[in-house]
Motif scaffolding. Sequence first.
Motif, PDB file in Angstrom:
ATOM      1  N   TYR A  43       0.819  -1.214   0.000  1.00 18.60           N
ATOM      2  CA  TYR A  43       0.000   0.000   0.000  1.00 18.60           C
ATOM      3  C   TYR A  43       0.853   1.263   0.000  1.00 18.60           C
ATOM      4  CZ  TYR A  43       0.825   0.398   5.087  1.00 18.60           C
ATOM      5  OH  TYR A  43       1.388   0.532   6.332  1.00 18.60           O
ATOM      6  N   GLU A 119      -7.294   2.655   2.534  1.00 14.89           N
ATOM      7  CA  GLU A 119      -7.729   2.923   1.164  1.00 14.89           C
ATOM      8  C   GLU A 119      -7.384   1.757   0.239  1.00 14.89           C
ATOM      9  OE1 GLU A 119      -5.795   6.641   0.476  1.00 14.89           O
ATOM     10  OE2 GLU A 119      -7.482   7.821   1.266  1.00 14.89           O
ATOM     11  N   GLU A 120      -6.191   1.170   0.413  1.00 10.79           N
ATOM     12  CA  GLU A 120      -5.803   0.038  -0.433  1.00 10.79           C
ATOM     13  C   GLU A 120      -6.664  -1.185  -0.133  1.00 10.79           C
ATOM     14  OE1 GLU A 120      -4.175  -2.351  -3.205  1.00 10.79           O
ATOM     15  OE2 GLU A 120      -3.856  -0.187  -3.014  1.00 10.79           O
ATOM     16  N   ARG A 123     -10.021  -1.175  -1.713  1.00  9.31           N
ATOM     17  CA  ARG A 123     -10.078  -1.447  -3.156  1.00  9.31           C
ATOM     18  C   ARG A 123     -10.317  -2.930  -3.441  1.00  9.31           C
ATOM     19  NH1 ARG A 123      -5.313   1.995  -3.023  1.00  9.31           N
ATOM     20  NH2 ARG A 123      -5.879   4.101  -3.684  1.00  9.31           N
ATOM     21  N   HIS A 124     -10.020  -3.777  -2.465  1.00 10.44           N
ATOM     22  CA  HIS A 124     -10.109  -5.226  -2.663  1.00 10.44           C
ATOM     23  C   HIS A 124     -11.423  -5.811  -2.170  1.00 10.44           C
ATOM     24  CE1 HIS A 124      -5.774  -5.857  -3.678  1.00 10.44           C
ATOM     25  NE2 HIS A 124      -5.659  -4.721  -3.025  1.00 10.44           N
TER      26      HIS A 124
END
Length: 258
Positions: A43, A119-120, A123-124
């Motif tokens: 990340y 935030e990363e 995304r998943h």
Amino acid sequence: MIDWDDAFDNSSYVPGSGGLAAAWGAAAAAWRKNRGGTLDIAYGRGARNRLDLFCPEGAAKGLVVFVHGGYWQKLDKSFWSHFAAGPLSRGWALAVPSYTLAPEARLGQMAEEIRAAIEEAARHVAGPVRLAGHSAGGHLVARMACADGPLPDRLDRVISISGIHDLRPLLGTRMNEVLHLDAAEAEAESPALLSRRAGLSVTCWVGANERPELVRQTRLLSEAWNVPNVFDPGHDHFSVVAELGRPGSALLTELLKD
């Protein structure tokens, strides 16, 4: 005068605490061996800017991000994989990031790394995002609950478990020889001195048997932000966070309630 080193000394007051890190690491390694997960998702550019993600079968109901403690100086994501048993039992995914520790990083940098990790991870995994952090991690998730800084719109609940919410007492501890906090940073990074993000549900959680300073820190944020607090009966500083990985626990129920 208050002995601030003693006030923040959790380990000396919990019998057997010296062996806990090894036990956590073994349980986490066994979980990864038996249940797998997506490991070391980057990340950021730092060596510790990695997160592990554990997902239920089928589509996840949402995402829990757990931020570990260690007084901003110790531990990493590899000690907590088995906590996935809790969220996965309810159909939620769990992300566990590492972050750069002191003295290499200041607390403000750690907060920004956790923001990037959230935030990363988001995304998943689709759906709502919930944060839980313990001790120093409680500070960091409470920092995410402050009004400043971008975060996913899907973030709707934060639980700080035994969090440190006013950093100013740390200026008088030996711990600060590693943290290098000054008065300005201690104020700027203290959630209890900042405003809460509008519309975000926050709960302050602490073991009822914890050190008085940890109980005070919990009550302090609860009163400053006018949010609920829970003093979990029978739990110390270390047993209280283990409840996150126990299906059906009061802590897990509070975090994942609709």
